[in-house]
Design an enzyme around this catalytic site. Structure first.
Site, PDB file in Angstrom:
ATOM      1  N   LYS A 119       0.496  -1.261   0.203  1.00 40.00           N
ATOM      2  CA  LYS A 119       0.231  -0.101   0.054  1.00 40.00           C
ATOM      3  C   LYS A 119       0.735   0.969   0.113  1.00 40.00           C
ATOM      4  O   LYS A 119       1.671   1.265   0.806  1.00 40.00           O
ATOM      5  CB  LYS A 119      -0.926  -0.257   0.916  1.00 40.00           C
TER       6      LYS A 119
ATOM      7  N   LYS B 283       5.781   2.584   7.479  1.00 36.41           N
ATOM      8  CA  LYS B 283       4.519   3.258   8.591  1.00 36.41           C
ATOM      9  C   LYS B 283       3.280   2.171   8.783  1.00 36.41           C
ATOM     10  O   LYS B 283       2.803   2.401  10.014  1.00 36.41           O
ATOM     11  CB  LYS B 283       4.173   4.490   6.886  1.00 36.41           C
TER      12      LYS B 283
ATOM     13  N   LYS C 268       4.967   1.817  -3.080  1.00 36.21           N
ATOM     14  CA  LYS C 268       4.578   3.573  -3.904  1.00 36.21           C
ATOM     15  C   LYS C 268       4.885   3.610  -5.346  1.00 36.21           C
ATOM     16  O   LYS C 268       6.041   2.105  -5.958  1.00 36.21           O
ATOM     17  CB  LYS C 268       5.697   4.121  -2.635  1.00 36.21           C
TER      18      LYS C 268
ATOM     19  N   THR D  75      -3.595  13.206   6.595  1.00 35.24           N
ATOM     20  CA  THR D  75      -2.344  13.223   6.211  1.00 35.24           C
ATOM     21  C   THR D  75      -1.889  14.358   7.719  1.00 35.24           C
ATOM     22  O   THR D  75      -1.080  14.464   8.526  1.00 35.24           O
ATOM     23  CB  THR D  75      -1.146  12.880   5.477  1.00 35.24           C
TER      24      THR D  75
ATOM     25  N   ASN E 256      -1.732  19.768  -0.208  1.00 34.67           N
ATOM     26  CA  ASN E 256      -2.074  18.427   0.960  1.00 34.67           C
ATOM     27  C   ASN E 256      -1.545  18.745   1.930  1.00 34.67           C
ATOM     28  O   ASN E 256      -2.657  18.624   3.339  1.00 34.67           O
ATOM     29  CB  ASN E 256      -2.928  17.407   0.476  1.00 34.67           C
TER      30      ASN E 256
ATOM     31  N   SER F 260      -5.900   6.177   4.763  1.00 30.38           N
ATOM     32  CA  SER F 260      -6.434   4.855   4.145  1.00 30.38           C
ATOM     33  C   SER F 260      -6.729   3.453   4.032  1.00 30.38           C
ATOM     34  O   SER F 260      -7.732   2.600   3.567  1.00 30.38           O
ATOM     35  CB  SER F 260      -5.183   5.006   3.020  1.00 30.38           C
TER      36      SER F 260
HETATM   37  N1  LIG Z   1      -0.736  13.378   0.361  1.00 31.49           N
HETATM   38  C1  LIG Z   1      -0.420  12.077   1.474  1.00 31.49           C
HETATM   39  O1  LIG Z   1      -1.471  11.804   1.771  1.00 31.49           O
HETATM   40  C2  LIG Z   1       0.527  12.119   2.296  1.00 31.49           C
HETATM   41  C3  LIG Z   1       2.103  12.567   1.498  1.00 31.49           C
HETATM   42  N2  LIG Z   1       3.393  12.946   2.204  1.00 31.49           N
HETATM   43  C4  LIG Z   1       3.798  13.732   2.027  1.00 31.49           C
HETATM   44  O2  LIG Z   1       4.312  14.302   2.025  1.00 31.49           O
HETATM   45  C5  LIG Z   1       5.072  15.825   1.355  1.00 31.49           C
HETATM   46  C6  LIG Z   1       3.977  16.809   0.633  1.00 31.49           C
HETATM   47  O3  LIG Z   1       3.145  15.759  -0.118  1.00 31.49           O
HETATM   48  P1  LIG Z   1       1.460  16.589  -0.294  1.00 31.49           P
HETATM   49  O4  LIG Z   1       1.616  18.103   0.484  1.00 31.49           O
HETATM   50  O5  LIG Z   1       0.772  15.589  -0.482  1.00 31.49           O
HETATM   51  O6  LIG Z   1       1.943  17.074  -1.699  1.00 31.49           O
HETATM   52  P2  LIG Z   1       0.936  18.867  -2.663  1.00 31.49           P
HETATM   53  O7  LIG Z   1       1.295  18.030  -4.360  1.00 31.49           O
HETATM   54  O8  LIG Z   1      -0.055  18.332  -2.843  1.00 31.49           O
HETATM   55  O9  LIG Z   1       2.478  19.234  -1.908  1.00 31.49           O
HETATM   56  C7  LIG Z   1       3.345  19.751  -2.584  1.00 31.49           C
HETATM   57  C8  LIG Z   1       3.954  21.134  -1.424  1.00 31.49           C
HETATM   58  O10 LIG Z   1       5.065  21.179  -2.263  1.00 31.49           O
HETATM   59  C9  LIG Z   1       5.725  22.206  -2.766  1.00 31.49           C
HETATM   60  N3  LIG Z   1       7.520  21.495  -3.331  1.00 31.49           N
HETATM   61  C10 LIG Z   1       7.264  21.170  -4.412  1.00 31.49           C
HETATM   62  N4  LIG Z   1       8.098  20.673  -5.030  1.00 31.49           N
HETATM   63  C11 LIG Z   1       9.344  22.072  -3.965  1.00 31.49           C
HETATM   64  C12 LIG Z   1      10.163  21.568  -3.735  1.00 31.49           C
HETATM   65  N5  LIG Z   1      11.463  21.950  -4.901  1.00 31.49           N
HETATM   66  N6  LIG Z   1      10.797  23.215  -2.973  1.00 31.49           N
HETATM   67  C13 LIG Z   1       9.804  23.636  -2.180  1.00 31.49           C
HETATM   68  N7  LIG Z   1       8.596  22.848  -1.618  1.00 31.49           N
HETATM   69  C14 LIG Z   1       8.594  22.005  -3.375  1.00 31.49           C
HETATM   70  C15 LIG Z   1       4.506  22.524  -3.532  1.00 31.49           C
HETATM   71  O11 LIG Z   1       4.840  24.204  -4.138  1.00 31.49           O
HETATM   72  C16 LIG Z   1       3.246  22.134  -2.875  1.00 31.49           C
HETATM   73  O12 LIG Z   1       2.881  23.178  -2.061  1.00 31.49           O
HETATM   74  C17 LIG Z   1       5.627  14.776   0.760  1.00 31.49           C
HETATM   75  O13 LIG Z   1       6.562  14.353   1.288  1.00 31.49           O
HETATM   76  C18 LIG Z   1       4.731  13.460   0.672  1.00 31.49           C
HETATM   77  O14 LIG Z   1       5.193  12.323   0.117  1.00 31.49           O
HETATM   78  C19 LIG Z   1       2.897  11.394   3.611  1.00 31.49           C
HETATM   79  C20 LIG Z   1       1.631  10.959   3.532  1.00 31.49           C
HETATM   80  C21 LIG Z   1       1.434  11.283   3.384  1.00 31.49           C
HETATM   81  O1  LIG Z   2      -2.155   6.759   1.839  1.00 25.63           O
HETATM   82  C1  LIG Z   2      -1.596   6.119   1.541  1.00 25.63           C
HETATM   83  O2  LIG Z   2      -1.839   4.924   1.313  1.00 25.63           O
HETATM   84  C2  LIG Z   2      -0.463   5.832   1.308  1.00 25.63           C
HETATM   85  C3  LIG Z   2      -0.560   7.833   1.118  1.00 25.63           C
HETATM   86  C4  LIG Z   2       1.364   7.306   1.648  1.00 25.63           C
HETATM   87  O3  LIG Z   2       1.246   7.469   0.522  1.00 25.63           O
HETATM   88  C5  LIG Z   2       2.554   8.329   2.578  1.00 25.63           C
HETATM   89  O4  LIG Z   2       1.990   7.845   3.409  1.00 25.63           O
HETATM   90  O5  LIG Z   2       3.621   8.543   1.565  1.00 25.63           O
END
Ligand SMILES: NC(=O)C1=CN([C@@H]2O[C@H](COP(=O)(O)OP(=O)(O)OC[C@H]3O[C@@H](n4cnc5c(N)ncnc54)[C@H](O)[C@@H]3O)[C@@H](O)[C@H]2O)C=CC1
Ligand SMILES: O=C(O)CCC(=O)C(=O)O
Length: 414
Positions: A70, A94, A106, A190, A221, A348
């Site tokens: 997952k 995790k 992933k 998250t 997000n 999830s």
């Molecule tokens: N969405 C989820 O449910 C989960 C996300 N994560 C992690 O959280 C982190 C953010 O994910 P999301 O918020 O989902 O992504 P997202 O796509 O919603 O947002 C990403 C953010 O990071 C910024 N960003 C992208 N490239 C960048 C760079 N080079 N320098 C600085 N900022 C940059 C973007 O402008 C945006 O504000 C990632 O590492 C992801 O793997 C971890 C667990 C779950």
């Molecule tokens: O919601 C999920 O199944 C995975 C989320 C995820 O990719 C992460 O925790 O980095």
């Protein structure tokens, strides 16, 4: 010697250390040091200009001894095979830390969705599922959103799989829109999980969250919901950033205004002139720093200049091993990604359970179940870290890998 920025090989080092501490032999490390399956696919997409462009995608499945694999799928220009390998291994950890019946998986596609039309994104999302449908599925490997992917992309992927499967298959993917079987609360899970962890960590350092100064890197997000939750709880969010720059106001930023103006890729700083850089943001004077964007942001180069008392990793892999050592030696409480960001996969899992049952919970029920898992997980990791006198990352790896190692041993795989 320059520090190792390769996420995969640096993860292997900590996995080895965790397995050694747990008393497993070389054979177990040999099994768990990389994904059991790593697939690379080429996805042709007819672009809006009529030409075909071929994208490269990956799916890594670390280990399925406990249950199906997952984890999310990211669409980003920086995606690589080693990044996906490491991300899949972190998902195993995790799942172990919050005790879910999964192994880690992933995926990712090398692309820049910010430069693609909706039609191109839909073709790419459907193409990814067609290329991987034989190795994915509700009982094999269940994707979810990650960087630059969202509920709409999950909906296209679910629809494509349902066509191939000739059956409506909501359990194929999580993070779906509610009307397609998504769970209440998955979109903010998250950030909600990170908020719970921040509150627990603040108690350990006697930081009052009312008025606490917070800096968040990333406004997508994870980062945007987090800024809202902390702001509404009375904390002062003094810095936020996106891929293009950062905003700072020592008196606290107007979070509701920024949320209103941000685009679907978490971009907002481009609307302002008085920005600072992402590296300046990380070094701001604050109580709690939350990297919530991408990898390798806190390294040996800037770890000595971090002023926060607590660092909570909402992003995957934002702090290198060398920087982890430096921060820990400096007495900064570092809460690792595999614990702090586990709220997303937890909800999830609840989504998948609800899809399997065909019966859906309220937002309160989901939040209550998730809160219990996150608080218990924090206490477990904190206690192992304190009693063994090891950093929180190693403690989290020990707890996270144990279930998969045990399941692999019972199956006779190691
Ligand atoms: N969405 C989820 O449910 C989960 C996300 N994560 C992690 O959280 C982190 C953010 O994910 P999301 O918020 O989902 O992504 P997202 O796509 O919603 O947002 C990403 C953010 O990071 C910024 N960003 C992208 N490239 C960048 C760079 N080079 N320098 C600085 N900022 C940059 C973007 O402008 C945006 O504000 C990632 O590492 C992801 O793997 C971890 C667990 C779950
Ligand atoms: O919601 C999920 O199944 C995975 C989320 C995820 O990719 C992460 O925790 O980095």
């Amino acid at each position: 010697m320059t520090e190792n920025l390769n996420l995969f090989t640096s993860t292997q080092v900590v996995i080895k250390e965790a397995l050694d501490k747990l008393g497993y032999d070389e054979g177990m490390y040999d099994l768990l040091k990389e994904p059991i399956r790593m697939v690379e696919v080429r996805i042709p997409v007819r672009m809006d200009d009529g030409k075909v462009k071929v994208f490269t995608g990956f799916r890594g499945q670390h280990n399925d001894a406990v249950g199906p694999t997952k984890g999310g799928v990211r669409f980003h220009p920086g995606v690589s095979a080693d990044e996906v390998r490491a991300l899949s291994m972190w998902m195993t950890l995790k799942a172990g830390i919050v005790d879910l019946p999964y192994g880690g998986g992933k995926g990712g596609i090398i692309c820049d969705p910010r430069e693609m039309s909706m039609h191109e994104l839909e073709s790419l999302s459907r193409g990814y599922v067609r290329a991987l449908s034989q190795v994915m599925g509700p009982t094999k490997d269940i994707p979810a959103p990650d960087v630059f992917t969202n509920a709409q992309i999950m909906a296209w992927m679910m629809d494509e799989y349902s066509r191939i499967d000739e059956f409506n298959s909501p359990g194929f993917i999580t993070g779906k829109p509610i009307v397609l079987g998504g769970s209440q609360g998955r979109d903010r899970a998250t950030a909600e999980g990170v908020t719970i962890i921040i509150n627990e960590a603040a108690k350990k350092r006697n930081i009052d969250m009312k008025g606490a100064r917070i800096v968040i890197q990333g406004f997508g997000n994870a980062g945007s919901f987090l800024s809202k939750f902390l702001h509404d709880a009375g904390a002062k969010v003094i810095g936020i950033s996106d891929a293009y720059g950062a905003l700072h106001d020592p008196e606290g930023l107007d979070i509701d205004y920024l949320l209103d103006r941000r685009d679907s890729f978490g971009t907002v700083t481009t609307l302002f002139d008085n920005t600072i850089s992402n590296s300046e943001l990380l070094e701001l004077d604050c109580d709690i720093l939350v990297p919530a964007a991408i990898e390798n942001q806190i390294t040996e180069k800037n770890a000595h200049d971090i002023k926060a008392r607590i660092v909570v990793e909402a992003a995957n892999g934002p702090t290198t091993s060398e920087a982890t050592k430096i921060l820990t030696e400096r007495g900064i409480l570092l809460v690792p990604d595999v614990l702090a960001s586990a709220g997303g996969v937890t909800v999830s899992y609840f989504e998948w359970v609800q899809n399997n049952m065909g019966y859906y919970w309220t937002e309160e029920e989901v939040r209550e179940k998730m809160t219990k898992k996150m608080v218990d997980a924090f206490e477990n990791v904190y206690n192992v870290s304190s009693t063994r006198n090891i950093d929180m990352r190693l403690a989290a790896y020990m707890i996270g890998i144990r279930k998969t190692a045990e399941a692999s041993r019972f199956r006779g795989w190691a």
